[in-house]
Scaffold this active site. Structure first.
Site, PDB file in Angstrom:
ATOM      1  N   TRP A 579       0.902  -1.263   0.123  1.00 34.01           N
ATOM      2  CA  TRP A 579       0.159  -0.058   0.116  1.00 34.01           C
ATOM      3  C   TRP A 579       0.858   1.217   0.123  1.00 34.01           C
ATOM      4  CZ3 TRP A 579      -2.380   2.452   5.026  1.00 34.01           C
ATOM      5  CH2 TRP A 579      -1.594   2.200   6.206  1.00 34.01           C
ATOM      6  N   ASP A 580       2.143   1.206   0.337  1.00 36.12           N
ATOM      7  CA  ASP A 580       3.050   2.160   0.144  1.00 36.12           C
ATOM      8  C   ASP A 580       2.969   3.029  -1.220  1.00 36.12           C
ATOM      9  OD1 ASP A 580       6.104   0.680   1.849  1.00 36.12           O
ATOM     10  OD2 ASP A 580       4.037   0.076   1.861  1.00 36.12           O
ATOM     11  N   GLU A 718      -0.355  -3.489  13.142  1.00 31.74           N
ATOM     12  CA  GLU A 718       0.346  -5.047  12.624  1.00 31.74           C
ATOM     13  C   GLU A 718       0.648  -5.817  14.172  1.00 31.74           C
ATOM     14  OE1 GLU A 718       3.060  -4.383   9.694  1.00 31.74           O
ATOM     15  OE2 GLU A 718       1.532  -4.565   8.083  1.00 31.74           O
ATOM     16  N   LYS A 815       1.424   0.009  16.589  1.00 37.44           N
ATOM     17  CA  LYS A 815       2.561   0.014  15.651  1.00 37.44           C
ATOM     18  C   LYS A 815       2.924   1.292  14.945  1.00 37.44           C
ATOM     19  CE  LYS A 815       5.154  -2.608  11.993  1.00 37.44           C
ATOM     20  NZ  LYS A 815       4.870  -3.616  11.169  1.00 37.44           N
ATOM     21  N   GLN A 816       1.693   1.836  14.199  1.00 41.29           N
ATOM     22  CA  GLN A 816       1.730   2.830  13.511  1.00 41.29           C
ATOM     23  C   GLN A 816       0.304   3.573  13.406  1.00 41.29           C
ATOM     24  OE1 GLN A 816       2.746   0.288   9.977  1.00 41.29           O
ATOM     25  NE2 GLN A 816       1.751   1.650   8.924  1.00 41.29           N
TER      26      GLN A 816
END
Lengths: 986, 255
Positions: A579-580, A718, A815-816
């Site tokens: 998805w980057d 994640e 995580k993010q």
């Protein structure tokens, strides 16, 4: 480095601007035939020239009478800054003309008359002798003896004029000019340009600063920096206390150019100007030297501007591979790591072609292609090497003191074509092979020695490389010139025209200087549309430009573009697409180079078939795009891996990180919002949006209360797997369903199905709780309230290693950006005013264990007005690769993190995003920034947005709807519109 | 000619030292020289061990520390092989002489644990790297030697709170990419070596990797200081490793 015993001395300049009368020719009646020949040669050798003069173009053109037919351009900047002509093989082409209004013309007449009158009041006879375009010329010494003085007698002329002025009690030329300036002001010319050549005073609307400004701007658009330019004049020093007329070429950016005076210069020359004297004869010698340098192949210079270069000195084995990644040459189709051409043991050279994968499934990886960037140099006794990557021109210069000087580029104008030029000791260059098979090629490589053609077989075709190389003696050294061409071909190429050989032949036919010029111009054009200028933070500025360079080189602008996690700068992540590409890189491309965004989406379009099959395989409808994708579009996520604790872990993302489906749809919408590409929107874009919506509709699970759920997924966070109702997944799915409804009619999709999408969207739980807080997934609020910001010694940190997987899974460690990613991508889908609450809640719980996270937080903090945290997150994002924070930049640059840097600045600090037919603009400028400026392309309109603490200016080339700071939609016209910048944030 | 000097005591450790020396000798591409230091007549156990290996035993006069130091500093000697402690039931402690020697001689020293049973050639060596230039420099020679001798190299790096990575990203790829970069920075000549990663206490992580990898030799770079608070990891591993431990002095990098 100059090879020993070269016949000429350098340096080589990329452009030359020179005065006419007194510099290039002694006077307007002189024979210019020798100069004509030099100028014609200059064009053929790719040297850009410009004549700058106060007279009109016919005077110069009749005398010079040249029609250049090479790659180097000739311009005439005439009428003292009022006109610009380009000289083509067919003749003069007017490029620009400043036209005075009738009022201005009248004011010029009045100013000249007033000046003469006031001089007469002092007893000095002066005459208006010329009414030129946009100026009036007054003769201060209208005496036959001084009717047409040669430039060589300038000192005598000056003395005569000053004496004449003094006789009438006028204190020198300065006083005369001051009198004229006052007269001009009194005549209504507030910003008149008043100059003097000792004999005359000219009152005008323009002067040579206008010529210079145009010229340096033009060169910049050709990829040439001011320090690569030579300015030659005969009046660079002061004359009678006034600045010499040619000194006006050295103002502004021109101050960085090299300058030589061939004049008499009675008042000396300013610091930085070299006084040679010798008049036109010396100018001719200067020009001859420049042409000679080009004939012997002297190395083109690169920029010396630290804001535009990445310089690496010496050898540092520990950091070499990370440096190679950052120094990579990229052209959208091919990446060449910036390895030393004479590699040492630490080098990891690689050439990678986008989409050229070997292997299958999770073992698929970008195929290492033959290397074109190796030389057999003897560097043991040479000094430490230096590499300079000129970001603006896309050039990599390598210097091995005492051994070789090398220039490389991978042509952005001809993707797949690369050029290497080296000057150095003869024997090593003669021993150097044009192409080298890499040790890890691991594939069938065939070589046709006669044609220097290599072919590397792939599962679905081949990489073909053709090369040509010449080595010519240059004194005691040699000049090596290598041109290579890389193509990807089908398994059974239908015709040879598609291969590397014709691409190479075309490049060779263009010639080395033309290849360089077109490459520089191509990069300059990209920067014109994609640069971000930040004044007030030089370190950040350079980091941003490094990121932009890699973003611009990450995607082709035709066909399809497979943008891997590390772009084309290294083998990391095997070139697999995540998805980057969709939510990080596409927005930048859509806003600055739509054709490349379209190519990135074409990658997804061509894998729709595989995605439909993948959905069917798991019992769903529509398209299920793979979490991790390579050649085929089927999922290539590894199933197991060893983590950093040495444990073998099962990788579930391929099976359960499904938000990628909505991310692809979002990228389509983002592209359409920026570009208004209706053909894509109604064609493949609609298909992607529909099939992704169908997937979600089939994915939902309904409860007895009529609410819809998506269970057993992995969100962007994640650390928590197999969760239910991940807010990011659900809200993106909801957005996807609604967007599909809005993009279709019953002509495309039956109304019943469309209606079901809306119903599903409305029924999807989104985790919104009291106070506007979104629960990251069902049960998140009940987890152990671990606040990683309080526990961790620093952030970012891999919290799963710090605390152990189990604690992280059972705790509120994120995580993010997950919920926060929604605020970044689809803020309209969320409760109004909920950003602050979610930022305050989730950011301290975020470990930033992903390089994708800090940039998103920077954008959100900026939007929320929290400048301190925004700048901290931005600074971290900017240093990810420069400081190799992850210790893995050796595998390639973090292209999504680089994209997040652009997003943070443009979408965060500037608050720019498209919304339907309008462009939102809501700046939050940090107090430490003086200026933030960047271009975007919005629905075909080229906009430049300039934000200062006081105002925001939007320059547009067509009418555009803008909504500034939430004040409502406004149609702005062509030209510049100014808004007051909202007050500085905390 | 390159020589490895193996010091035998007149004790049960002698056969293990002989076997370790023979294996290490192949790694170093060196001849093995067995020595015993004593003043008062033959050392039966040492002689028997030498004879069993088909090697001669040289007897050196003087005090053991001086004699073995001098032997180690010979130009042709590339390493010294010592028993950890030859005393019965010594466990894994180091004898006084061994401690003295490992902290003083400039050459690599192989410490053979008590009860070491020979297993033939060294097929696999475990090389812990802490990520510092000194560690990398100290063990570079070992890595290159192993490659030359076709001995498999397994690298191990133990992460702790002080050096946990910033980003995890996609674990399968990130670990591979990170590991490749780590090897490139710290062991660029270890072609084909794999890197084992652990999290936690360095000694514990290395021990675990040693057991899992079934390495025949553990190679450590260290400061040659065993004073209080120094070389705790080395001390712990010397006590716990069931395989010979090759100690190589680390020097501060001048690069």
């Amino acid at each position: 480095m100059t090879p020993p015993a070269m016949a000429v001395d350098g340096p080589r300049y990329e452009a030359l601007i020179f005065d006419w009368d007194g510099t290039a020719v002694p006077d307007r009646s002189a024979d210019a035939s020798h100069l004509r020949a030099l100028v014609a040669d200059a064009s053929r050798l790719g040297l850009d020239l410009a004549v700058v003069t106060g007279t009109h173009v016919e005077n110069v053109d009749e005398q010079l009478a040249v029609r250049p037919d090479g790659a180097g351009e000739l311009h005439m900047l005439v009428n003292r800054g009022s006109e610009v002509f380009r000289v083509d093989p067919q003749g003069l082409v007017l490029i620009e003309r400043r036209t005075a209004s009738p009022q201005e013309d009248a004011a010029l007449d009045a100013a000249a008359a007033l000046t003469v009158e006031r001089l007469a009041q002092q007893g000095l006879e002066a005459r208006v002798v010329s009414q030129r375009l946009n100026r009036r010329k007054i003769d201060l010494i209208p005496e036959p003896a001084w009717a047409d003085p040669p430039k060589a007698r300038i000192d005598e002329l000056l003395a005569a004029v000053e004496a004449r002025l003094a006789e009438h009690h006028i204190q020198g030329l300065v006083a005369a000019v001051t009198l004229a300036e006052q007269a001009a002001a009194d005549a209504g010319l507030a910003h008149a340009r008043v100059t003097s050549d000792a004999k005359h005073i000219e009152i005008g609307l323009t002067d040579k600063t206008d010529s210079a400004r145009w010229w340096f701007d033009h060169l910049w658009r050709r990829g040439i920096a001011p320090e690569q330019v030579l300015v030659v004049g005969d009046e660079l020093g002061p004359l009678g206390g006034l600045p010499g007329s040619d000194s006006m070429l050295l103002v502004g950016v021109g101050a960085r150019a090299a300058a030589v005076s061939v004049g008499v210069e009675p008042g000396g020359v300013p610091p930085g100007v070299t006084l040679r004297g010798g008049g036109p004869a010396e100018f001719a010698r200067l020009l001859e030297r420049q042409l000679a340098l080009r004939r012997v192949g002297a190395m083109p210079s690169v920029s010396a501007d630290a804001r535009w270069t990445l310089t690496i000195d010496g050898n540092d084995a520990a950091h070499e591979q990370a440096r190679e990644s950052m120094l990579s040459l990229v052209d959208g189709r091919m990446g060449t790591r910036g390895s030393l051409v004479a590699p040492n043991g630490a080098s990891s050279p690689a050439v990678l072609l986008a989409g050229a994968y070997r292997g299958e499934g999770e073992e698929s990886a970008l195929q290492p292609a033959p290397l074109w960037n190796r030389l057999s140099l003897r560097t043991r006794d040479s000094g430490p090497p230096t590499r300079v990557l000129d970001l603006h021109a896309g050039l990599l210069r390598q210097t091995f003191p005492g051994e070789a000087d090398v220039l490389q580029f991978s042509s952005l104008a001809r993707p797949g074509v690369a050029v290497l030029r080296a000057l150095g000791r003869r024997q090593p260059l003669e021993r150097s092979s044009a192409l080298v098979v890499p040790a890890d090629a691991g594939a069938e490589v065939s070589l046709d020695p006669e044609r220097t053609l290599m072919r590397v077989e792939l599962p679905d075709g081949a990489v073909e490389v053709a090369a040509t190389q010449t080595v010519e003696r240059r004194g005691e050294g040699a000049l090596l010139e290598r041109i290579v061409a890389y193509t990807r071909t089908a398994a059974q190429p239908a015709d040879e025209a598609a291969g590397a050989a014709p691409l190479l032949a075309s490049a060779v036919a263009a010639g080395r200087e033309a290849l360089l010029i077109e490459h520089r111009c191509a990069w300059a054009a990209r920067w014109e549309r994609g640069d971000v200028r930040i004044e007030g933070d030089p370190g950040l500025q350079r980091a941003v430009r490094l990121a932009l360079y890699h973003l611009m080189g990450s995607a082709a602008d035709s066909g399809e573009a497979a943008i891997g996690a590390r772009s084309l700068t290294g083998p990391g992540y095997r070139g697999h697409v995540f998805w980057d590409a969709d939510v990080f890189v596409v927005p930048f491309l859509a806003a600055t180079h739509p054709a490349a965004a379209r190519a990135a989406l074409e990658y997804r379009v061509r894998r729709l078939g595989a995605s439909l099959e993948a959905a069917r395989a798991c019992g769903r409808a529509g398209a299920r795009f793979a979490w991790e994708s390579a050649a085929t579009g089927f999922d290539v996520t590894p199933k197991v891996a060893r983590d950093r604790a040495g444990h073998e872990v099962e990788i579930l993302t391929g099976e359960h990180e499904e938000h990628i489906v909505a991310d692809v749809a979002w990228a389509c919408a983002c592209y359409v919002d920026w570009s208004a590409d209706e053909e894509f929107r109604r064609g493949p874009g609609r298909r992607l949006v529909v099939e992704t919506a169908r997937y979600w509709a089939s994915r939902l699970e309904w409860d007895d209360d009529g609410r819809a759920h998506i269970r057993g997924v992995i969100g962007p966070d994640e650390y928590h797997e197999m969760v239910d109702d991940n807010a990011y997944t659900n809200v993106m799915a909801r957005w996807n369903l609604r967007h599909a409804f809005g993009e279709t009619t019953d002509a495309d999709v039956e109304n019943a199905e469309r209606a079901s999408w809306l119903a599903a969207a409305d029924a999807l739980v989104d985790g919104l709780s009291a106070g506007g807080l979104y629960e990251e997934f069902a049960g998140f609020f009940e987890l152990e309230p671990v606040v990683i910001a309080e526990l961790a010694p620093r952030r970012p940190i891999a919290a799963d290693l710090l605390l152990g997987r189990e604690r992280v899974e059972q705790g509120q460690v994120v995580k993010q950006a997950d919920v926060l990613m929604l605020h970044h991508l689809v803020p309209e889908e969320l409760a109004a005013g909920s950003l602050s609450a979610n930022l305050a809640y989730y950011e301290p719980r975020t470990a930033h264990g992903s390089s994708l996270s800090p940039g998103v937080h920077a954008a959100l903090f900026a939007r929320d007005g929290n400048m301190r945290q925004a700048l901290e997150a931005l600074a971290l994002t900017a240093r990810i690769d420069l400081d190799d924070i992850s210790d893995s930049t050796a595998g390639g640059v973090h292209i999504a993190a680089m994209a997040s840097l652009w997003q943070a600045v443009v979408m965060g600090f500037a608050g720019v995003r498209p919304r339907g037919s309008e462009l939102l603009l809501d700046p939050h400028l940090p107090g430490s920034w003086d200026v933030l400026e960047f271009p975007v392309i919005f629905k075909g309109a080229m906009l430049t947005i300039t934000i200062t603490p006081d105002e925001t200016r939007v320059r547009s080339d067509r009418s555009t709807r803008v909504n500034f700071a939430g004040r409502g939609s406004t149609e702005i016209g062509v030209g510049e519109t100014t808004f007051a910048t909202p007050g500085a944030a905390r | 000619m390159r020589v490895i000097v193996a010091a035998l005591g007149d004790d049960a450790a002698a056969p293990g030292v002989v076997a370790a020396a023979a294996a290490v000798g192949r790694l170093f591409a060196a001849e093995v020289e067995l020595v015993n230091v004593r003043e008062d007549g033959p050392a039966a156990a040492a002689e028997a061990a030498a004879a069993a290996a088909g090697l001669t035993l040289a007897t050196l006069p003087g005090d053991p520390y001086s004699a073995l130091s001098a032997a180690a500093e010979r130009e042709d000697v590339v390493a010294l092989v010592l028993a950890a402690d030859g005393a019965p039931k010594a466990g894994h402690r180091l004898s006084h002489i061994t401690r003295q020697l490992i902290t003083s001689v400039s050459k690599p020293v192989v410490v053979v644990p008590a009860g070491y049973a020979a297993s033939g050639r060294i097929a696999r060596v475990l090389v812990p790297l802490d990520g510092t230039p000194a560690s990398a420099a100290a063990l570079r020679g070992t890595v290159e030697m192993a490659a030359e001798a076709e001995v498999e190299v397994v690298l191990v790096h133990v992460l702790d709170v002080s050096n946990l990575p910033a980003f995890g990203d996609q674990v399968a790829h990130e670990v591979r990419t990170w590991s490749d970069a780590f090897i490139a920075r710290n062991a660029p000549t270890a072609h084909g070596a794999r890197l084992e990663l652990r999290v936690g206490r360095p000694a514990a992580g290395i021990e675990e990797a040693l057991q899992e990898s079934q390495a025949d030799l553990l190679a450590l770079g260290w400061s040659r200081e065993l004073t209080e608070g120094r070389a705790a990891v080395v001390s712990e591993l010397l006590a716990a490793a069931g395989v010979p431990v090759l100690l190589t002095a680390a020097t501060v990098s001048s690069g």
